[in-house]
Design an enzyme around this catalytic site. Structure first.
Site, PDB file in Angstrom:
ATOM      1  N   GLY A 180      36.675  84.517 -28.398  1.00 15.36           N
ATOM      2  CA  GLY A 180      35.872  85.509 -29.121  1.00 15.36           C
ATOM      3  C   GLY A 180      36.531  86.012 -30.393  1.00 15.36           C
ATOM      4  O   GLY A 180      35.878  86.152 -31.432  1.00 15.36           O
ATOM      5  N   ARG A 212      25.091  84.675 -28.604  1.00 13.88           N
ATOM      6  CA  ARG A 212      24.917  84.125 -27.252  1.00 13.88           C
ATOM      7  C   ARG A 212      23.439  83.951 -26.898  1.00 13.88           C
ATOM      8  O   ARG A 212      23.098  83.030 -26.163  1.00 13.88           O
ATOM      9  CB  ARG A 212      25.593  85.030 -26.234  1.00 13.88           C
ATOM     10  N   LYS A 230      49.709  86.998 -26.815  1.00 11.76           N
ATOM     11  CA  LYS A 230      50.743  86.710 -25.825  1.00 11.76           C
ATOM     12  C   LYS A 230      50.878  85.243 -25.460  1.00 11.76           C
ATOM     13  O   LYS A 230      49.893  84.529 -25.312  1.00 11.76           O
ATOM     14  CB  LYS A 230      50.396  87.458 -24.535  1.00 11.76           C
ATOM     15  N   GLY A 277      37.153  83.318 -21.755  1.00 14.14           N
ATOM     16  CA  GLY A 277      37.883  82.919 -20.545  1.00 14.14           C
ATOM     17  C   GLY A 277      37.519  81.522 -20.074  1.00 14.14           C
ATOM     18  O   GLY A 277      38.393  80.737 -19.690  1.00 14.14           O
TER      19      GLY A 277
HETATM   20  P1  AMP Z   1      44.554  87.097 -27.512  1.00 13.77           P
HETATM   21  O1  AMP Z   1      43.542  87.890 -26.725  1.00 13.77           O
HETATM   22  O2  AMP Z   1      45.805  86.798 -26.756  1.00 13.77           O
HETATM   23  O3  AMP Z   1      43.959  85.875 -28.179  1.00 13.77           O
HETATM   24  O4  AMP Z   1      45.029  88.064 -28.674  1.00 13.77           O
HETATM   25  C1  AMP Z   1      44.190  88.524 -29.691  1.00 13.77           C
HETATM   26  C2  AMP Z   1      44.804  89.765 -30.252  1.00 13.77           C
HETATM   27  O5  AMP Z   1      46.105  89.490 -30.704  1.00 13.77           O
HETATM   28  C3  AMP Z   1      44.060  90.329 -31.442  1.00 13.77           C
HETATM   29  O6  AMP Z   1      43.520  91.570 -31.079  1.00 13.77           O
HETATM   30  C4  AMP Z   1      45.127  90.511 -32.511  1.00 13.77           C
HETATM   31  O7  AMP Z   1      45.086  91.778 -33.161  1.00 13.77           O
HETATM   32  C5  AMP Z   1      46.415  90.412 -31.719  1.00 13.77           C
HETATM   33  N1  AMP Z   1      47.538  89.934 -32.534  1.00 13.77           N
HETATM   34  C6  AMP Z   1      47.646  88.745 -33.120  1.00 13.77           C
HETATM   35  N2  AMP Z   1      48.806  88.661 -33.791  1.00 13.77           N
HETATM   36  C7  AMP Z   1      49.440  89.827 -33.622  1.00 13.77           C
HETATM   37  C8  AMP Z   1      50.685  90.357 -34.071  1.00 13.77           C
HETATM   38  N3  AMP Z   1      51.513  89.645 -34.852  1.00 13.77           N
HETATM   39  N4  AMP Z   1      51.026  91.601 -33.683  1.00 13.77           N
HETATM   40  C9  AMP Z   1      50.209  92.311 -32.901  1.00 13.77           C
HETATM   41  N5  AMP Z   1      49.017  91.871 -32.446  1.00 13.77           N
HETATM   42  C10 AMP Z   1      48.633  90.654 -32.803  1.00 13.77           C
END
Ligand code: AMP
Length: 399
Positions: free
Chosen positions: A354, A39, A201, A377
């Site tokens: 990130g 950054r 999610k 974000g």
């Molecule tokens: P996000 O902040 O929604 O982009 O999610 C990123 C996080 O999702 C990372 O820390 C990953 O470890 C987690 N992640 C991705 N795929 C999986 C999975 N199949 N099971 C559990 N955690 C996951």
């Protein structure tokens, strides 16, 4: 795309006190050492322009979440040191960001001098977009430049309130580049345009899925969020991440996309583990065969091949979110392999978020992507098609 905002290169900086709002919110280790200075490096073109134009360059930023109180752990002092090394010139450091002592330091500045102010968030007025705080900051500057893309989705004093009080305000190079790539590519992509979405999610990315779903030729879904889509197809997903209240949304968005001719890709196999503990037993299985009580933690080799082939003829690829729990080596392979596939595609490749940026870096492919966003974000909000408050607050070209 054409940004309708005043930009730094059209702004007279000579002998002016130029306040640059940067995003120096860098990760620090326990010894208070910077572990990733991307950054800071990304803001150098704007700082160098101001120095070269003979400005008195005042830099400000937030770091961490000190919640309106002085906290030595969130001091920007290490950033001043790193900047000094990167710029190859002295960077003075002010112990506060507003007030008489800072004003006195600014009054002594000469053309080409660089001064970094202490963490804006040591004052509660910053996050409250407080007018008096905004006014005190504005009093330090003849010209205000916003280059803080990573914070541009926040309605804070140094980003929004300040624009009411400065005489001249403009967009810096980094902010402009981020908007050009993230908004420009989505508004007017070279086709085929492929979006790869992953991460934990569905609920965190509803807006992105909806907005991109209308514009892309192909959607690839991986990561934890894929299991909600897989369950929505009526399959057993064991203990994998799932959002039961999102099943209808997942089904609906997939049907809608397919009915409009958008190709929709989900994992066909995955790496499952008996538990989420390190060293747990793992297997690679088709998604139809996920055992009860097991956890799906990465996409499998057949999915990597499928996704890799799906991006091969793309002209634009936008990737946000890892394909699995990539922080653990045993579940990083899907994300790493996809990083290689994306990097090898003959396409404009844009990486946002990130986690995805870190995964691409670990795969050794950072240099081979067209653009890696510095904002999490803020990037998501742009991809949702929202207007960023900090950008909206800046004057239009004719303003
Ligand atoms: P996000 O902040 O929604 O982009 O999610 C990123 C996080 O999702 C990372 O820390 C990953 O470890 C987690 N992640 C991705 N795929 C999986 C999975 N199949 N099971 C559990 N955690 C996951």
């Amino acid at each position: 795309m054409s940004l309708r905002k005043r930009v730094i290169e059209d702004t007279d900086l000579y002998d002016k006190r130029v306040l640059i709002r940067a995003d120096f919110n860098v990760p620090l280790d326990d010894a208070h050492q910077i572990t990733d200075d991307t950054r800071i490096r990304s803001t150098l073109p704007t700082i160098n322009r101001a120095v070269d134009e003979g400005a008195k360059v005042i830099l400000c930023s937030h770091l961490g979440r000190p919640m309106g109180k002085r906290d030595p752990k969130s001091s920007l002092a290490p950033v001043a040191k790193r900047l000094q090394r990167l710029l190859g010139k002295e960077v003075a450091f002010a112990p506060d960001c507003i007030g008489p002592s800072v004003e006195a330091m600014v009054a002594k500045m000469k053309q080409g001098d660089v001064l970094l102010l202490e963490n804006l968030r040591f004052h509660i007025g910053e996050e409250q977009n407080d007018l008096a705080f905004s006014q005190s900051l504005a009093a330090l500057a003849d010209v205000y430049i916003n280059d803080a893309f990573g914070a541009a989705h926040r309605v804070h004093a140094s980003l929004v309130g300040i624009t009411r009080f400065v005489k001249v305000a403009a967009v810096g190079y980094l902010l402009r580049k981020e908007i050009d790539y993230l908004e420009g590519a989505v508004a007017n992509p070279m086709r085929p345009f492929v979006a790869i979405l992953g991460g934990a999610k569905v609920s965190g990315k509803i807006g992105v899925i909806e907005n991109l779903g209308k514009r892309v030729d192909k959607v690839i879904i991986g990561g934890g969020m894929a299991f909600t889509f897989i369950k929505a197809m009526g399959l057993e997903i064991g203990n994998s991440l799932v959002e039961d209240d999102m099943l209808d949304f997942a089904r609906g968005i997939q049907e809608h996309a397919v009915s409009r001719g958008v190709k929709f890709y989900l994992p066909v196999d995955c790496v499952v583990a008996a538990s989420r503990e390190p060293g747990a037993e793992t297997k690679v299985l088709p998604v139809q065969e996920i055992p009860k009580d097991w956890y799906g933690l990465d996409i499998g080799p057949a999915s990597v091949k499928l996704f890799g082939e799906a991006v091969q003829n793309a002209k634009t690829i936008l990737w946000n979110g890892p394909m699995g729990m990539f922080e653990v080596d045993a579940y990083a392979r899907g994300t790493t392999s996809l990083a290689h596939a994306v990097a090898n595609a003959y396409a404009l490749t844009i990486v946002g978020g990130g986690d995805t940026a870190l995964a691409v870096h670990r795969a050794g492919e950072s240099e081979n992507m067209s653009f890696i966003s510095t904002g999490g974000g803020a990037a998501l909000e742009l991809l949702e098609g929202k207007e960023l408050p900090a950008l909206a607050a800046l004057p239009d070209v004719d303003g």
